[in-house]
Design an enzyme around this catalytic site. Structure first.
Site, PDB file in Angstrom:
ATOM      1  CG  PHE B 184     -34.284  -0.039  43.861  1.00 17.15           C
ATOM      2  CD1 PHE B 184     -32.917   0.030  43.630  1.00 17.15           C
ATOM      3  CD2 PHE B 184     -35.139   0.470  42.882  1.00 17.15           C
ATOM      4  CE1 PHE B 184     -32.414   0.581  42.456  1.00 17.15           C
ATOM      5  CE2 PHE B 184     -34.644   1.025  41.705  1.00 17.15           C
ATOM      6  CZ  PHE B 184     -33.276   1.071  41.492  1.00 17.15           C
ATOM      7  CB  THR B 346     -40.606  19.454  28.004  1.00 12.65           C
ATOM      8  OG1 THR B 346     -39.642  20.447  28.317  1.00 12.65           O
ATOM      9  CG2 THR B 346     -41.061  19.630  26.556  1.00 12.65           C
TER      10      THR B 346
END
Lengths: 468, 468
Positions: B184, B346
């Site tokens: 995972f 950002t």
């Protein structure tokens, strides 16, 4: 009177970055890539519309942390929220909200984020960044597409289950998201496949074979180019429909920014977006409004897509930046996956940032900052229009009229211009290849316009190093 | 003496979720998908190793917000950090750190996160989630691959620049990340393409055609299966090398978890990881250690990969969860992109969460919590080994010896077992298809072992509804 104001302003030339900033960056760069740093900030001294650097320079900030500071530095209500007992709990006991939400989670969403849910949207999925919000929206669109294709309530086949573990069809189907040329939707492998703004974002990174449609390239001033712009928008819409019906795989969603921001502040008319809504509905394609940069008031409406005057809303609206958290709003139950744990991760957002978001929303609503921004934006636009008339070679294609303070123009060398602006005490950004974009906070006031406009004039007429 | 402790414990049967939790979920679900909620938490009342729900039930928590709470609920040092002036600034003035870092950013990284940088790693890239951290590591590997292929200092061609805007080669090249079956690595479109744990994560989502190698399926007890396990690991390594040399496109990186966590707590020996390091070095493939779940001490070492005893470290190490922030560490300058703004967004992380991370690190180092966890883990393992001997049909393949409290076992119906555990006041999780995983915090103490073990015993011998 511009002349008067020039004389009152002090155009002290600042070295930006200053020596203290430079020294800090020298130390920082070996451990953390600092090549994009403009200057190092003293956030304790920054206030309202003004950012202060570690060299003591104060700048009027109309870039606002890449359009992400909503209501000014060190806003009193935000400080109160940051000190609240709820915040301490959220910071210290970071929850896996999908499994173990805190007792205030419902309030933070229902009486919080959902206060500003776009019309027709009554559900939210929380995230941590604009990229993630967009990817979650894409996943919702893909799952919806396959659910409808499979038939409501029809169970997954063993072949689907087995093949998806091998990244192969039918379990991992060939489905696409359509985006527009010059769009920016983020940097993840899915969102980057829809980003079409600059090679520096995309080069060397594997991408999905998804379609891009042309975005209208409007001619300015709009009133002198009505027919040409109408034809341009119709041609783009035609291409969208062609791509949807002819792409090598089904298009599950179209994503579009109300104003293409990173890609150069490219606007389109409400008619264009109405046409896009019509086409997507006719072909049962989800329409995602990427409001990561346009959302939360800067366009003079809370959501940029409110300017579209749609009869039925976009299917999903993503947000981040000024929201100080991220996620997407939606209204259609089919966009909730058929089973639990399909849209899931450990944190699924950050309640600490949602507490800040709610303080931002309260500040915006209580002080009517969206209406305020619409009004100030009109005055700012008028002032810049005058300046553009005076300097037509340097200020071209002024745009954003009626869009609050979300104003931009083209110029030959935007990087040089904003460098000069910075040396004169105004922090401002660029976008696209030749655009200067204004991204003031929602607390930008009429009183700041003279300083901004006169600094533009001084930078346009000053020497190469801005020292004139 | 187990018998004694059973009598002392109170096995009051709790209804989980209780009526207050249920009511809250009923209200929450229409606005935010709540199908995965176990119970709603009163975080103000939760403390140390104990989580308290809104019905007043107190649970010994050995699930810890999906392995993400490091040093206990409402930890005093974390509360202090949450109240600090630095935190207020970070919350209220969320920076775009790539352009405008605050003056403390250097300290937060260099004297902060880098205190625990893996051996050989002196740089960090910050992120917001484990998925994002992995994707940023993949992007770094892809950019490095192409940079070396292109030649140091060789500029991008116009063909590369043009083609990448169209998501096509050579600009968007066909390159792969190799991962392991049952791994995972996250839920983004890139990270999900490497995740191979469950269909519910992957189905309906387009994926990259990237290779997966088998991960060793070790037989327990290890001491009785030495030869078979050695052969199994060698076969897996052989397959890795085959895939790297024969895949339809170049493999830029291999990503591996020190212990496959979501996929069932699957372990491999140091020899396997040493072999993996050797193969990846021979083929100039980056090796990424995904330490999102194993990092920050729970395995009895600060980083799970310290158990591998490598001569040269993995090229990148990703982290999140217990770190309370996210990112990846690396040491090779070639993993810094050739130009600025290529690894950028950002926010690039959240200084507020890094402040918390630094408080976590200080708490771990000052209180020697890694060494503590190693010692307590040995005792916990010994206690569970006794229990496994007593209930061999219900506790199978006990594993994690010498791995701190990172212990797991297989059982026929793990969901039913942890449901009963919860009703008896222990919050615990599952993974894979038939595994119960233990994920206590680093402040789990020897004194908690009897309650945990006796609750297991009661749950294993109790009625179907756990009410016996």
């Amino acid at each position: 009177m511009p002349g008067r104001i020039i004389e009152e302003c002090t155009f002290t030339h600042r070295q930006v970055p200053g020596p203290v900033s430079k020294k800090a960056v020298e130390k920082l760069n070996p451990v953390w890539d600092s090549r994009a740093v403009y200057f190092v900030v003293d956030y304790a001294k920054s206030h309202d519309n003004f950012i202060v650097d570690v060299d003591g320079n104060e700048f009027l900030d109309v870039y606002s942390q890449i359009a992400s500071i909503p209501v000014g530095y060190n806003n009193a209500r935000l400080i109160e929220a940051a000190k609240s007992p709820q915040m301490i709990l959220a910071l210290v006991n970071r929850p896996a909200v999908g499994n173990f939400p805190g007792e205030n989670w419902l309030t933070q969403l229902k009486d919080g984020l959902l206060r500003v849910a776009p019309k027709g949207h009554n559900k939210v999925f929380t995230a941590q960044s604009g990229s993630e919000a967009n990817e979650l929206a894409y996943k919702a669109a893909f799952m919806r597409y396959r659910r409808r294709q499979r038939g409501e309530g029809v169970e997954w086949t063993q072949e689907e289950i087995d093949s998806c573990m091998n990244n192969a069809a039918p379990g991992s189907p060939d489905l696409a998201i359509l985006s527009f040329k010059n769009s920016f939707h983020g940097r993840g492998f899915g969102s980057l496949s829809t980003t079409r703004s600059k090679a520096v974002h995309k080069l060397d990174i594997p991408a999905f074979n998804w379609p891009q449609a042309p975005f209208p390239a409007l001619k300015y001033p709009l009133e002198d180019n009505v027919e040409a712009n109408k034809a341009e928008e119709e041609a783009c819409l035609k291409k969208v429909e062609e791509l949807i019906t002819s792409w090598h795989c089904p298009v599950a969603a179209v994503i579009v920014e109300p104003i293409q921001s990173e890609g150069g502040d490219n606007h389109a008319s409400p008619a264009f977006f109405q046409g896009l809504r019509k086409i997507t509905q006719e072909h049962d394609v989800m329409l995602i409004a990427d409001e990561v940069q346009t959302g939360f008031g800067a366009t003079g409406k809370f959501w940029g897509h409110e300017h579209w005057n749609l009869a039925s809303p976009p299917d999903m609206v993503t947000f981040s930046k000024k929201a100080q958290t991220a996620g997407y709003f939606f209204g259609d139950d089919q966009l909730t996956p058929d089973k639990a744990y399909r849209q899931f991760n450990t944190w699924i957002g950050d309640p600490a940032r949602i507490i800040m978001s709610n303080a931002v929303i309260s500040e915006i609503l209580d002080n009517k900052l969206v209406e305020h921004t619409a009004q100030v934006g009109d005055k700012l636009y008028a002032a810049l229009e005058k300046l553009a008339t005076k300097y037509p070679d340097n200020i071209q294609n002024l745009r954003g009229k009626g869009n609050g303070t979300y104003i931009a123009f083209d110029t030959e060398n935007p990087a040089a211009l904003v460098g000069k602006m910075r040396s004169f005490g105004v922090n401002i950004g660029t976008c696209g290849t030749r655009t200067v974009r204004l991204r003031p906070m929602l607390v930008f006031e009429e009183g700041h316009i003279p300083r901004l406009v006169e600094t533009f004039e001084r930078a346009l007429t000053g020497g190469a190093d801005g020292s004139k």
